[in-house]
Motif scaffolding. Structure first.
Motif, PDB file in Angstrom:
ATOM      1  N   ILE A   1     -44.992 -35.268  71.213  1.00  0.00           N
ATOM      2  CA  ILE A   1     -44.271 -35.408  69.944  1.00  0.00           C
ATOM      3  C   ILE A   1     -42.831 -35.819  70.203  1.00  0.00           C
ATOM      4  N   LYS A   2     -42.209 -35.227  71.206  1.00  0.00           N
ATOM      5  CA  LYS A   2     -40.821 -35.561  71.543  1.00  0.00           C
ATOM      6  C   LYS A   2     -40.704 -37.024  71.949  1.00  0.00           C
ATOM      7  N   ARG A   3     -41.655 -37.497  72.776  1.00  0.00           N
ATOM      8  CA  ARG A   3     -41.633 -38.904  73.198  1.00  0.00           C
ATOM      9  C   ARG A   3     -41.792 -39.835  72.008  1.00  0.00           C
ATOM     10  N   ARG A   4     -42.698 -39.489  71.113  1.00  0.00           N
ATOM     11  CA  ARG A   4     -42.933 -40.339  69.945  1.00  0.00           C
ATOM     12  C   ARG A   4     -41.696 -40.381  69.047  1.00  0.00           C
ATOM     13  N   LYS A   5     -41.052 -39.241  68.851  1.00  0.00           N
ATOM     14  CA  LYS A   5     -39.843 -39.212  68.030  1.00  0.00           C
ATOM     15  C   LYS A   5     -38.739 -40.061  68.643  1.00  0.00           C
ATOM     16  N   MET A   6     -38.624 -40.022  69.969  1.00  0.00           N
ATOM     17  CA  MET A   6     -37.603 -40.821  70.650  1.00  0.00           C
ATOM     18  C   MET A   6     -37.841 -42.307  70.440  1.00  0.00           C
ATOM     19  N   VAL A   7     -39.112 -42.729  70.536  1.00  0.00           N
ATOM     20  CA  VAL A   7     -39.451 -44.148  70.323  1.00  0.00           C
ATOM     21  C   VAL A   7     -39.167 -44.549  68.884  1.00  0.00           C
ATOM     22  N   GLU A   8     -39.567 -43.687  67.928  1.00  0.00           N
ATOM     23  CA  GLU A   8     -39.349 -44.002  66.520  1.00  0.00           C
ATOM     24  C   GLU A   8     -37.860 -44.055  66.186  1.00  0.00           C
ATOM     25  N   ASN A   9     -37.084 -43.106  66.723  1.00  0.00           N
ATOM     26  CA  ASN A   9     -35.645 -43.106  66.465  1.00  0.00           C
ATOM     27  C   ASN A   9     -34.965 -44.317  67.082  1.00  0.00           C
ATOM     28  N   LYS A  10     -35.426 -44.720  68.271  1.00  0.00           N
ATOM     29  CA  LYS A  10     -34.869 -45.902  68.913  1.00  0.00           C
ATOM     30  C   LYS A  10     -35.163 -47.141  68.087  1.00  0.00           C
ATOM     31  N   GLY A  11     -36.378 -47.210  67.528  1.00  0.00           N
ATOM     32  CA  GLY A  11     -36.742 -48.343  66.683  1.00  0.00           C
ATOM     33  C   GLY A  11     -35.914 -48.392  65.412  1.00  0.00           C
ATOM     34  N   ARG A  12     -35.654 -47.200  64.821  1.00  0.00           N
ATOM     35  CA  ARG A  12     -34.830 -47.162  63.614  1.00  0.00           C
ATOM     36  C   ARG A  12     -33.401 -47.581  63.902  1.00  0.00           C
ATOM     37  N   ARG A  13     -32.864 -47.151  65.062  1.00  0.00           N
ATOM     38  CA  ARG A  13     -31.501 -47.548  65.414  1.00  0.00           C
ATOM     39  C   ARG A  13     -31.406 -49.050  65.631  1.00  0.00           C
ATOM     40  N   ARG A  14     -32.441 -49.621  66.283  1.00  0.00           N
ATOM     41  CA  ARG A  14     -32.450 -51.058  66.516  1.00  0.00           C
ATOM     42  C   ARG A  14     -32.516 -51.809  65.196  1.00  0.00           C
ATOM     43  N   SER A  15     -33.345 -51.312  64.268  1.00  0.00           N
ATOM     44  CA  SER A  15     -33.471 -51.954  62.966  1.00  0.00           C
ATOM     45  C   SER A  15     -32.153 -51.896  62.199  1.00  0.00           C
ATOM     46  N   SER A  16     -31.476 -50.749  62.279  1.00  0.00           N
ATOM     47  CA  SER A  16     -30.193 -50.609  61.587  1.00  0.00           C
ATOM     48  C   SER A  16     -29.160 -51.552  62.176  1.00  0.00           C
ATOM     49  N   ALA A  17     -29.136 -51.672  63.499  1.00  0.00           N
ATOM     50  CA  ALA A  17     -28.189 -52.575  64.156  1.00  0.00           C
ATOM     51  C   ALA A  17     -28.452 -54.017  63.762  1.00  0.00           C
ATOM     52  N   GLN A  18     -29.733 -54.375  63.669  1.00  0.00           N
ATOM     53  CA  GLN A  18     -30.085 -55.735  63.268  1.00  0.00           C
ATOM     54  C   GLN A  18     -29.638 -56.014  61.838  1.00  0.00           C
ATOM     55  N   GLN A  19     -29.790 -55.025  60.972  1.00  0.00           N
ATOM     56  CA  GLN A  19     -29.346 -55.198  59.592  1.00  0.00           C
ATOM     57  C   GLN A  19     -27.839 -55.376  59.506  1.00  0.00           C
ATOM     58  N   VAL A  20     -27.085 -54.620  60.311  1.00  0.00           N
ATOM     59  CA  VAL A  20     -25.628 -54.748  60.324  1.00  0.00           C
ATOM     60  C   VAL A  20     -25.224 -56.118  60.811  1.00  0.00           C
ATOM     61  N   ARG A  21     -25.882 -56.590  61.883  1.00  0.00           N
ATOM     62  CA  ARG A  21     -25.560 -57.935  62.403  1.00  0.00           C
ATOM     63  C   ARG A  21     -25.870 -59.005  61.375  1.00  0.00           C
ATOM     64  N   SER A  22     -26.994 -58.826  60.650  1.00  0.00           N
ATOM     65  CA  SER A  22     -27.384 -59.810  59.654  1.00  0.00           C
ATOM     66  C   SER A  22     -26.351 -59.880  58.531  1.00  0.00           C
ATOM     67  N   VAL A  23     -25.909 -58.709  58.071  1.00  0.00           N
ATOM     68  CA  VAL A  23     -24.894 -58.674  57.012  1.00  0.00           C
ATOM     69  C   VAL A  23     -23.597 -59.298  57.509  1.00  0.00           C
ATOM     70  N   PHE A  24     -23.201 -58.969  58.748  1.00  0.00           N
ATOM     71  CA  PHE A  24     -21.964 -59.502  59.318  1.00  0.00           C
ATOM     72  C   PHE A  24     -22.034 -61.023  59.430  1.00  0.00           C
ATOM     73  N   ASN A  25     -23.176 -61.556  59.858  1.00  0.00           N
ATOM     74  CA  ASN A  25     -23.330 -63.006  59.983  1.00  0.00           C
ATOM     75  C   ASN A  25     -23.263 -63.698  58.627  1.00  0.00           C
ATOM     76  N   ARG A  26     -23.857 -63.046  57.596  1.00  0.00           N
ATOM     77  CA  ARG A  26     -23.803 -63.642  56.269  1.00  0.00           C
ATOM     78  C   ARG A  26     -22.365 -63.692  55.751  1.00  0.00           C
ATOM     79  N   VAL A  27     -21.605 -62.635  56.027  1.00  0.00           N
ATOM     80  CA  VAL A  27     -20.205 -62.606  55.601  1.00  0.00           C
ATOM     81  C   VAL A  27     -19.423 -63.703  56.296  1.00  0.00           C
TER      82      VAL A  27
END
Length: 282
Positions: free
Chosen positions: A248-274
């Motif tokens: 369960i701990k390993r799965r949570k780490m993978v899921e949290n890492k994926g969410r952080r990556r997705s959030s970073a991608q969204q920030v970059r996308s917004v920054f590029n649009r600006v």
């Protein structure tokens, strides 16, 4: 309200909090669990004290309130089982009536075996442990034997992982595992983290399910498999709970890492649009 419902409601308030020295808890625990005398009692392994009525005192006499929600024990900061680095894992033990779910849980928590217990008793236990040199708190929901218990979707959604139990001397309990696993997957809308446990390996003369069948089913479900005996005990019972915690701990780490990556991608996308918008207006 029927007598059975009243008994369930009364027993649902049971709570147990154990530290690493949980195996030294009062010898009367097994008998209390067996008879359902616990009521609203809260056991504190670190202080080694027990009081009824839903309130307890620590070693220095300080009173601590016990809160509960739907039969589950709330966190007690005074018990000092939580730190900023503690990993919490919620586990649910499921299977047909009579397969030894409560016996497995009590063996894990206290290193004792109970011969008799109330099959209508459903309780959540908290166990503080050190797993792989890291502090952890395992919150374990021991479900009652009735089929409708498993149909409580709220309990299923609450859990992070599941201990699926069958008895080697009960063919029907083994055959029910696949349906239970499918139900858990459907409620959680994912392939849930679980371990498959074949209990009562001490009853080899009554065996109705071969070890190879359990191994094959576990392979199909992509989970670990343990054949053990709550009666005889053994390190494998501790290991199966710890291994599920690790998964369960390993799965949570993978899921949290994926969410952080997705959030970073969204920030970059917004920054590029600006930046593009600024470039187009200049």
């Amino acid at each position: 309200m029927t007598e059975l419902a009243q008994r369930r409601r009364r027993h649902s308030s049971v709570g147990l909090l154990l530290g690493d020295q949980g195996s030294k808890i009062s010898a009367s625990l097994a008998a209390d669990l067996a008879s359902g005398r616990l009521g609203s009692t809260l056991y504190l392994g670190d202080q080694g004290c027990r009081t009824g009525g839903g309130r307890s005192t620590d070693g220095g006499g300080k009173r601590m309130d016990r809160g509960s929600t739907n039969g589950r024990v709330k966190s007690l900061s005074d018990a000092k089982v939580r730190t900023s680095t503690v990993t919490d894992t919620k586990l649910m033990v499921v299977g047909m009536a009579g397969v030894g779910k409560s016996a497995l849980v009590v063996r894990f928590l206290t290193n004792r075996f109970i011969w008799e217990y109330d099959p209508t008793l459903e309780a959540t236990y908290k166990h503080a442990a050190n797993i792989d040199d890291e502090p952890a708190v395992l919150e374990i929901l021991d479900t009652a034997g009735q089929d409708e218990t498993i149909q409580r979707e709220g309990s299923v959604r609450w859990a992070d992982g599941y201990v699926l139990v069958y008895a080697i001397n009960d063919r029907s309990s083994f055959e029910s595992v696949s349906a239970i696993k499918q139900y858990l997957d459907d409620v959680k809308k994912t392939n849930v983290q679980c371990v498959l446990v074949a209990n009562k390996s001490d009853l080899l003369h009554e065996r109705r399910v071969e070890t190879s069948e359990g191994e094959a089913l576990a392979q199909d479900m992509a989970c670990a498999f343990y054949e053990t005996s709550a009666s005889d005990g053994g390190s494998d019972i501790t290991e199966l709970f710890h291994e599920l915690h690790r998964d369960i701990k390993r799965r949570k780490m993978v899921e949290n890492k994926g969410r952080r990556r997705s959030s970073a991608q969204q920030v970059r996308s917004v920054f590029n649009r600006v930046l593009n918008k600024i470039g187009n207006t200049s």
